[in-house]
Design a protein around this motif. Structure first.
Motif, mmCIF file in Angstrom:
data_model
loop_
_atom_site.group_PDB
_atom_site.id
_atom_site.type_symbol
_atom_site.label_atom_id
_atom_site.label_comp_id
_atom_site.label_asym_id
_atom_site.label_seq_id
_atom_site.Cartn_x
_atom_site.Cartn_y
_atom_site.Cartn_z
ATOM 1 N N PRO A 1 1.196 -0.934 -0.220
ATOM 2 C CA PRO A 1 0.152 0.217 0.134
ATOM 3 C C PRO A 1 0.710 1.429 0.248
ATOM 4 C CG PRO A 1 -0.688 -1.408 1.742
ATOM 5 C CD PRO A 1 0.171 -2.531 1.208
ATOM 6 N N GLN B 1 1.861 -0.174 -7.094
ATOM 7 C CA GLN B 1 -0.467 -0.837 -6.481
ATOM 8 C C GLN B 1 -0.932 -0.381 -7.991
ATOM 9 O OE1 GLN B 1 -2.453 -0.829 -2.822
ATOM 10 N NE2 GLN B 1 -1.250 -2.189 -2.483
ATOM 11 N N ILE C 1 -2.477 -3.226 -10.492
ATOM 12 C CA ILE C 1 -3.711 -3.650 -10.209
ATOM 13 C C ILE C 1 -4.183 -3.661 -11.066
ATOM 14 C CG2 ILE C 1 -6.402 -2.585 -8.759
ATOM 15 C CD1 ILE C 1 -5.252 -2.071 -6.454
ATOM 16 N N VAL D 1 -2.039 -12.197 -4.147
ATOM 17 C CA VAL D 1 -2.610 -10.670 -3.154
ATOM 18 C C VAL D 1 -2.956 -11.805 -1.884
ATOM 19 C CG1 VAL D 1 -5.053 -9.224 -3.164
ATOM 20 C CG2 VAL D 1 -4.401 -10.121 -5.363
ATOM 21 N N LEU E 1 0.767 -9.033 -5.179
ATOM 22 C CA LEU E 1 0.545 -7.425 -4.718
ATOM 23 C C LEU E 1 -0.133 -7.382 -3.209
ATOM 24 C CD1 LEU E 1 -1.684 -4.880 -5.205
ATOM 25 C CD2 LEU E 1 -3.066 -6.138 -5.640
ATOM 26 N N ALA F 1 -1.659 -6.397 0.038
ATOM 27 C CA ALA F 1 -2.871 -5.010 -0.095
ATOM 28 C C ALA F 1 -4.254 -5.812 1.098
ATOM 29 C CB ALA F 1 -3.661 -5.071 -0.872
ATOM 30 N N THR G 1 -9.383 -4.552 -1.867
ATOM 31 C CA THR G 1 -8.572 -4.882 -3.657
ATOM 32 C C THR G 1 -9.997 -5.682 -3.825
ATOM 33 O OG1 THR G 1 -6.851 -4.755 -2.469
ATOM 34 C CG2 THR G 1 -6.658 -5.726 -4.067
ATOM 35 N N ASP H 1 -13.091 -3.501 -5.652
ATOM 36 C CA ASP H 1 -12.087 -2.432 -6.874
ATOM 37 C C ASP H 1 -11.962 -3.730 -7.598
ATOM 38 O OD1 ASP H 1 -11.333 -0.293 -7.927
ATOM 39 O OD2 ASP H 1 -8.836 -0.620 -6.998
#
Length: 285
Positions: free
Chosen positions: A6, A11, A15, A252, A267, A269, A274, A277
């Motif tokens: 983050p 990032q 994403i 993730v 990732l 996060a 996440t 989103d």
């Protein structure tokens, strides 16, 4: 490769890349305990599990010792009050939405909380079983955990204990004094030993279930790992399989994993925000 964390400028790009990967469909998901922490269920190795030192029950101890079974069921009876009331979080709901939107080919979960299904996901393989079911080790009949919970309450009308810590496999940390006097119940059909319908340490996942998971990976276009440290072979083998097949792998997770070296992107996060989103970006509602 090192995960973008983050605040890292990478990032947003990661994403976007993940959204592009998911948008092409045919993605198999492998989920671990990290996706359920926002539902109040702790994990073993992630941020909520770093100070957790409880030794999990092994299959050998469970079947070989009446005292071990008493301790397990007392602890599990208390822990079930939290696990059984847990509800899907934003991460589970986003995964279910992505499946409904036709982007996921299936979900392999290492979790035993059944929260993917509660969120509406349909093509779910519970690699390690589910705590919401109980199996008799003699006649193999499976019954609902809610039925066992009622029977244990009836068998222990004056017993009460509160665990100060709940473990990911659904049991609470209790003292010897709290466990003393707890009465275990057996199968109503044959009198056999009852066990939660989950895979204990020292017990093998049924070969047919493992093969079904390998088949799901082999038919996928990509593999997405969610909330798993991939610290043990049970989950890591599917990442290894995907890598051998040349499939894109995305991870993730909060913290490093055993599969990072094989991933096209990693990732670091929170799962709920996440995945929500991502689902919104892809129009999966």
């Amino acid at each position: 490769m090192e995960a973008a964390k983050p605040g890292d400028p990478r990032q947003a790009a990661d994403i976007a890349l993940l959204a592009e990967l998911l948008g092409q469909g045919g993605v198999a998901v492998l989920s671990g305990a990290g996706i359920s922490t926002e539902s109040g269920i702790p994990d073993y190795r992630g941020p909520t599990g770093q100070a957790r030192r409880a030794e999990p029950m092994t299959y050998q101890r469970f079947v070989g010792s009446a005292e071990a079974r008493r301790r397990y069921w007392a602890r599990s009876h208390v822990g079930w009050q939290q696990i059984g009331q847990a509800r899907p979080n934003a991460g589970h709901r986003a995964v279910a939405a992505l499946e409904r939107h036709g982007l996921l080919s299936g979900i392999i979960t290492q979790n035993v909380d059944s929260l993917h299904q509660a969120a509406g996901a349909r093509r779910v393989i519970e690699l390690h079983g589910g705590l919401d079911r109980v199996v008799c080790l003699s006649c193999r009949e499976r019954t609902a955990r809610s039925d066992l919970d009622r029977r244990l309450r009836e068998a222990n009308p004056h017993w009460h204990a509160t665990g100060h810590q709940i473990n990911p496999d659904g049991d609470a940390v209790l003292t010897d004094e709290q466990v003393e006097g707890f009465q275990v119940v057996d199968c109503t059909g044959c009198g056999g030993l009852l066990k939660p319908d989950v895979i204990f340490f020292g017990e093998n996942v049924p070969r047919a279930r493992v093969d079904e998971c390998f088949g799901m990976v082999a038919r996928a276009r990509a593999l997405l790992v969610l909330g798993s440290s991939l610290a043990i072979k049970s989950g890591l083998r599917f990442v290894t399989k995907a890598a051998a097949l040349g499939l894109p792998i995305a991870i993730v997770n909060q913290g490093p994993t055993g599969g990072d070296a094989d991933a096209m992107l990693t990732l670091d996060a929170p799962l709920g925000a996440t995945l929500t989103d991502l689902a919104n970006q892809l129009g999966a509602q």
